[in-house]
Design a protein around this motif. Structure first.
Motif, short mmCIF file in Angstrom:
data_model
loop_
_atom_site.label_atom_id
_atom_site.label_comp_id
_atom_site.label_asym_id
_atom_site.label_seq_id
_atom_site.Cartn_x
_atom_site.Cartn_y
_atom_site.Cartn_z
N ARG A 162 5.68 10.43 2.27
CA ARG A 162 5.60 11.88 2.07
C ARG A 162 5.21 12.24 0.64
NH1 ARG A 162 10.44 11.62 5.14
NH2 ARG A 162 10.11 12.32 7.30
N GLU A 163 5.57 11.41 -0.30
CA GLU A 163 5.28 11.69 -1.71
C GLU A 163 3.87 11.30 -2.12
OE1 GLU A 163 8.27 9.60 -3.85
OE2 GLU A 163 9.93 10.85 -3.10
N VAL A 164 3.15 10.63 -1.24
CA VAL A 164 1.83 10.13 -1.59
C VAL A 164 0.83 11.27 -1.70
CG1 VAL A 164 -0.14 8.79 -0.73
CG2 VAL A 164 2.15 7.83 -0.62
N SER A 165 0.10 11.30 -2.81
CA SER A 165 -1.09 12.14 -2.89
C SER A 165 -2.23 11.30 -2.34
CB SER A 165 -1.38 12.53 -4.35
OG SER A 165 -0.33 13.31 -4.85
N THR A 166 -2.72 11.66 -1.17
CA THR A 166 -3.61 10.77 -0.43
C THR A 166 -4.88 10.43 -1.20
OG1 THR A 166 -4.61 12.64 0.73
CG2 THR A 166 -2.78 11.54 1.80
N VAL A 167 -5.38 9.23 -0.95
CA VAL A 167 -6.61 8.77 -1.57
C VAL A 167 -7.73 8.78 -0.52
CG1 VAL A 167 -5.36 7.32 -3.21
CG2 VAL A 167 -6.11 6.34 -1.03
N MET B 292 0.83 -1.21 0.00
CA MET B 292 0.00 0.00 0.00
C MET B 292 0.87 1.26 0.00
SD MET B 292 -3.07 -1.15 2.61
CE MET B 292 -4.36 -0.03 2.10
N VAL B 293 1.98 1.23 0.74
CA VAL B 293 2.90 2.37 0.75
C VAL B 293 3.58 2.50 -0.61
CG1 VAL B 293 4.97 3.35 1.79
CG2 VAL B 293 3.30 2.18 3.24
N GLU B 294 4.06 1.38 -1.16
CA GLU B 294 4.76 1.41 -2.44
C GLU B 294 3.83 1.86 -3.57
OE1 GLU B 294 6.09 -2.59 -2.67
OE2 GLU B 294 7.66 -2.34 -1.15
N ARG C 188 -1.24 8.09 5.98
CA ARG C 188 0.06 8.74 5.78
C ARG C 188 0.60 9.27 7.11
NH1 ARG C 188 0.65 13.57 1.53
NH2 ARG C 188 -0.69 14.61 3.06
N ALA C 189 -0.28 9.91 7.88
CA ALA C 189 0.15 10.44 9.18
C ALA C 189 0.62 9.30 10.09
CB ALA C 189 -1.00 11.20 9.84
N LEU C 190 -0.08 8.17 10.02
CA LEU C 190 0.28 7.02 10.84
C LEU C 190 1.64 6.45 10.43
CD1 LEU C 190 -0.98 5.24 13.09
CD2 LEU C 190 -1.92 3.81 11.28
N VAL C 191 1.87 6.31 9.15
CA VAL C 191 3.14 5.78 8.65
C VAL C 191 4.30 6.70 9.05
CG1 VAL C 191 4.48 5.27 6.57
CG2 VAL C 191 2.12 4.52 6.73
N LEU C 192 4.12 8.00 8.85
CA LEU C 192 5.19 8.95 9.17
C LEU C 192 5.48 8.98 10.66
CD1 LEU C 192 4.27 11.90 6.78
CD2 LEU C 192 6.23 10.34 6.60
N SER C 193 4.43 8.95 11.48
CA SER C 193 4.62 8.96 12.93
C SER C 193 5.38 7.72 13.39
CB SER C 193 3.26 9.05 13.64
OG SER C 193 3.42 8.95 15.03
N ALA C 194 4.99 6.56 12.87
CA ALA C 194 5.65 5.31 13.25
C ALA C 194 7.10 5.31 12.78
CB ALA C 194 4.90 4.12 12.66
N ALA C 195 7.34 5.79 11.55
CA ALA C 195 8.71 5.81 11.02
C ALA C 195 9.61 6.73 11.83
CB ALA C 195 8.69 6.25 9.55
N GLU C 196 9.10 7.90 12.18
CA GLU C 196 9.90 8.85 12.97
C GLU C 196 10.22 8.30 14.36
OE1 GLU C 196 7.52 12.32 12.83
OE2 GLU C 196 7.98 12.75 10.71
N ARG D 211 -1.21 4.00 -1.98
CA ARG D 211 -2.64 3.85 -1.69
C ARG D 211 -2.87 4.14 -0.20
NH1 ARG D 211 -4.91 -1.00 -2.03
NH2 ARG D 211 -2.99 -2.21 -2.10
N LEU D 212 -2.63 5.38 0.19
CA LEU D 212 -2.77 5.76 1.59
C LEU D 212 -3.78 6.90 1.73
CD1 LEU D 212 0.98 5.91 2.73
CD2 LEU D 212 -0.61 4.00 3.01
N THR D 213 -4.62 6.81 2.74
CA THR D 213 -5.48 7.94 3.08
C THR D 213 -4.64 8.95 3.86
OG1 THR D 213 -6.19 7.03 5.20
CG2 THR D 213 -7.46 6.39 3.26
#
Length: 448
Positions: A302-307, A243-245, A254-262, A248-250
């Motif tokens: 970060r590059e995702v245009s959210t869906v 989904m990240v690749e 995206r906020a969840l992925v970035l928070s977890a990664a940081e 396909r992120l809402t």
């Protein structure tokens, strides 16, 4: 007229009422902290929003002295037959107080989760719950039998259906149909891998030792295995990476992925510094590879245009109709207040009287539409368009009515009931409904 003696008596009564509330809250908080042998249920009928906040602070600020993980169930509402027993702000008070203590709103939470809560509407019992999964001072793990018994699944729950899927293909099909977002799949993976896989390992450990199983443990052993759950968690994790690749992120994903990664990058930085200081070359190499992978994931997010999460047209249509009725009723209510308030007709007063039922109908429709492992904020975001569409439609209708000289904005047609020729709306709407203020200054104030 209130004399000084009368005022003094009223103050003493108010003080006594506050004291009774404080005593009731303290008593229930004490009971919650003492009754920790197993998961318990408590009814919060006649609790105010403020009392609920006090209860949460008193009961859950510190870890419960329990021998294992458990669930505390708070009954906080229900259908029409019991609705009057519960404060309309009760759920809001509970959730705000829990979030203030650092509890996470996690629709996938189950026994074994820590500092989490979730909502449930039981249509069978016609009740609404907030399930709290508190931190305990003695974690499960020393008593395998007790831990396994604590995690019996409701056969209607999403967790059970995922656990009981016949094979990996059936599981994957179920996930594709039911788990549309990254956030939903993450919570499902946490439930299966973080709670139920260890419990299956405990049950299988007892079987390997030839120890007798309880009926609940036998049920676990009959529907799945530890290896099967691990395989399903791995499928979920791989699907989340895709989904990240595939971008396909809402917005919430995206906020969840970035928070977890940081968060993970910060922890990795500490480990890396320690490994370098200790001269552990292989460890440093491994950590740097993990760091690069995490940075790549964050950059992709970060590059995702959210869906948008998949919509539900039938739900949107039903909610828009309910919101139109509610907003029109709110307009009427607003027009009747203040020095220049309009006297409502009997029909219009009945419309205003429907406000609590309309609010409850909107909440119930949203709850019925809640998807598996969907948090409140995600459900609200997914259904917010219905309110916006209803407000826009009403604004257009009000403008058209004002242009024709009706002034009332169609108030008399709430709920599909019209007076002859709309005369009632014209009579009562002349002062407050058709002027420059209209009734739409109130639309932003509707709060369920």
């Amino acid at each position: 007229r209130r004399t000084p003696n009368r005022l003094g008596a009223l103050r003493r009564l108010a003080s006594a009422a506050h004291a009774m509330t404080d005593t009731k809250v303290a008593g229930l908080a004490k009971e919650i902290r003492e009754q920790v042998a197993k998961s318990e249920e408590y009814d919060l009928d006649n609790y105010s929003e403020q009392a609920a906040e006090q209860l949460v602070a008193a009961a859950f600020s510190e870890p419960l002295p329990a021998p294992h993980a458990l669930r505390v169930t708070l009954i906080c509402g229900g259908g029409k037959s019991v609705r009057g027993r519960y404060d309309p702000g009760l759920v809001r008070g509970l959730t705000q107080a829990l979030k203030a203590l650092g509890f996470e709103d996690d629709p996938g939470a189950a026994i074994g989760a820590t500092r989490a809560f979730k909502h449930q509407q039981d249509t069978g019992r016609n009740l609404k719950y907030v399930h709290v999964f508190p931190e305990v001072s003695a974690k499960a793990g020393g008593d395998e039998e007790e831990a396994a018994e604590a995690a019996v699944l409701d056969a209607e729950s999403p967790e059970y259906q995922l656990v009981a899927a016949e094979d990996l293909d059936a599981f994957a099909a179920l996930c594709e149909a039911r788990l549309h977002t990254y956030a939903q799949r993450l919570r499902a993976a946490k439930a299966l891998g973080g709670t139920y896989a260890p419990l299956l390992a405990a049950v299988e450990g007892k079987m390997a030792k030839g120890q007798a199983l309880t009926p609940d443990e036998e049920a676990w052993a009959a529907i799945t295995s530890h290896d099967a759950l691990q395989e399903r968690v791995a499928w979920l994790q791989a699907s989340m990476r895709r989904m990240v690749e595939d971008k396909r992120l809402t917005a919430a994903d995206r906020a969840l992925v970035l928070s977890a990664a940081e968060s993970k990058l910060a922890a990795l930085a500490e480990e890396l510094a320690k490994a370098e200081a200790d001269g552990k070359g292989k460890r440093v190499e491994k950590l740097r590879a993990q760091e690069a992978q995490l940075r790549a994931t964050a950059d992709a997010a970060r590059e995702v245009s959210t869906v948008q999460a998949p919509g539900d047209q039938a739900l949107a249509k039903a909610l828009e109709g309910l919101w139109q009725d509610l907003l029109r009723a709110r307009q009427l209510e607003a027009s009747s207040k203040g020095p220049a308030g309009t006297l409502l007709s009997l029909e219009q007063a009945q419309v205003v009287g429907r406000i609590p039922d309309l609010g409850a109908a909107i909440a119930a429709a949203k709850e019925r539409a809640r998807r598996w492992f969907e948090a409140d904020a995600e459900l609200d975001a997914r259904t917010a368009g219905a309110r916006d569409s209803a407000a826009a439609a009403l604004k257009r209708r009000s403008a058209a009515a004002a242009a024709k000289g009706g002034g009332g904005g169609g108030w008399s047609s709430v709920g599909g009931s019209k007076s002859k020729g709309g005369a009632t709306g014209a009579k009562t709407g002349g002062k407050g409904g058709g002027g420059s203020r209209g009734g739409f200054a109130m639309l932003g104030d509707v709060d369920l």
